[in-house]
Design an enzyme around this catalytic site. Structure first.
Site, mmCIF file in Angstrom:
data_model
loop_
_atom_site.group_PDB
_atom_site.id
_atom_site.type_symbol
_atom_site.label_atom_id
_atom_site.label_comp_id
_atom_site.label_asym_id
_atom_site.label_seq_id
_atom_site.Cartn_x
_atom_site.Cartn_y
_atom_site.Cartn_z
ATOM 1 N N PHE A 151 0.885 -1.166 0.000
ATOM 2 C CA PHE A 151 0.000 0.000 0.000
ATOM 3 C C PHE A 151 0.922 1.214 0.000
ATOM 4 O O PHE A 151 1.023 1.954 0.975
ATOM 5 C CB PHE A 151 -0.926 -0.036 1.219
ATOM 6 C CG PHE A 151 -1.790 -1.273 1.235
ATOM 7 C CD1 PHE A 151 -2.888 -1.375 0.391
ATOM 8 C CD2 PHE A 151 -1.503 -2.334 2.076
ATOM 9 C CE1 PHE A 151 -3.681 -2.518 0.383
ATOM 10 C CE2 PHE A 151 -2.287 -3.482 2.080
ATOM 11 C CZ PHE A 151 -3.374 -3.571 1.229
ATOM 12 N N SER A 152 1.602 1.392 -1.107
ATOM 13 C CA SER A 152 2.692 2.369 -1.209
ATOM 14 C C SER A 152 2.233 3.819 -1.133
ATOM 15 O O SER A 152 3.040 4.705 -0.871
ATOM 16 C CB SER A 152 3.478 2.134 -2.499
ATOM 17 O OG SER A 152 2.593 2.107 -3.614
ATOM 18 N N GLU A 153 0.944 4.078 -1.312
ATOM 19 C CA GLU A 153 0.464 5.448 -1.260
ATOM 20 C C GLU A 153 0.699 6.092 0.106
ATOM 21 O O GLU A 153 0.872 7.306 0.206
ATOM 22 C CB GLU A 153 -1.001 5.558 -1.697
ATOM 23 C CG GLU A 153 -1.983 4.698 -0.938
ATOM 24 C CD GLU A 153 -2.229 3.326 -1.531
ATOM 25 O OE1 GLU A 153 -3.363 3.033 -1.928
ATOM 26 O OE2 GLU A 153 -1.273 2.531 -1.572
ATOM 27 N N VAL A 154 0.732 5.276 1.169
ATOM 28 C CA VAL A 154 0.942 5.851 2.498
ATOM 29 C C VAL A 154 2.332 6.466 2.615
ATOM 30 O O VAL A 154 2.537 7.388 3.393
ATOM 31 C CB VAL A 154 0.689 4.839 3.652
ATOM 32 C CG1 VAL A 154 -0.739 4.335 3.615
ATOM 33 C CG2 VAL A 154 1.672 3.707 3.638
ATOM 34 N N LEU B 238 3.602 8.227 0.444
ATOM 35 C CA LEU B 238 3.475 9.542 -0.193
ATOM 36 C C LEU B 238 2.568 10.462 0.620
ATOM 37 O O LEU B 238 2.234 11.558 0.180
ATOM 38 C CB LEU B 238 2.907 9.395 -1.613
ATOM 39 C CG LEU B 238 3.702 8.525 -2.581
ATOM 40 C CD1 LEU B 238 2.935 8.332 -3.881
ATOM 41 C CD2 LEU B 238 5.066 9.146 -2.842
#
Length: 184
Positions: free
Chosen positions: A124-127, A129
């Site tokens: 959940f790589s958006e976190v 950012l």
């Protein structure tokens, strides 16, 4: 997007490896069109979501989203695409042969069955950012074991197929060279 229909199976293949199969406006529109057509086709009994290239899907195309309003970033249409997958009257199976990140994890979480190669990875790589994975949480949270989901959604850490399976995100893990056999 490549689309093939054979023996009752519609295979929808994300085909933009140059941008890691990112969910650009064009990719989202093509996927929606292909999925809608497959669901309307009486000859199709099952839908397979697959990909070309090394990456299943890297999530939303952030190059398109830069500086745009929410409507330009797919925030309004992506939930509808996830809902179309989630509520499909025909089974939808995801074939994950490589990394899945952010919105790509949302795509596979909206499917009925997820078959992942043992070398596939997820995050959940958006976190990382500073973004909350709110849109995809609607399909991720019902699939995953709560305590595993909470940790991974908070940390954004990369996790392997075995962790994805034990946490409920993935249904079947196959050796890389056996994924097609398991999928069949």
């Amino acid at each position: 997007m490549q689309v093939t229909v054979a023996a009752g199976v519609a295979t929808l293949t994300l085909d933009s490896p140059a941008n890691r199969n990112a969910l650009s406006a064009a990719m989202r529109a093509q996927l929606r069109t292909a999925l809608t057509a497959a669901l309307a086709d009486d000859a199709v009994r099952v839908v397979v979501l697959d990909h070309t290239g090394r990456v299943f899907c890297s999530g939303m195309d952030l190059t398109e989203a830069a500086g745009g309003a929410a409507g330009d970033q797919g925030v309004l249409e992506f939930p509808e695409l996830l809902q179309l997958l989630w509520s499909s009257p025909k089974p939808v199976v995801a074939a994950v042969r490589g990394p899945a990140r952010a919105g790509g994890v949302g795509l596979l979480a909206a499917c009925d069955v997820v078959v992942a190669a043992s070398s596939a990875s997820f995050a959940f790589s958006e976190v990382r950012l500073g973004l909350v994975p709110a849109v995809i949480s609607a399909v991720v949270l019902p699939r995953m074991t709560p305590h595993v989901a909470h940790r991974l959604l908070l940390t954004g850490e990369v996790f392997d197929a075995a962790t994805a399976a034990s946490g409920g995100l993935v249904d079947l893990v196959a050796a890389d060279d056996e994924l097609d056999a398991v999928l069949a």
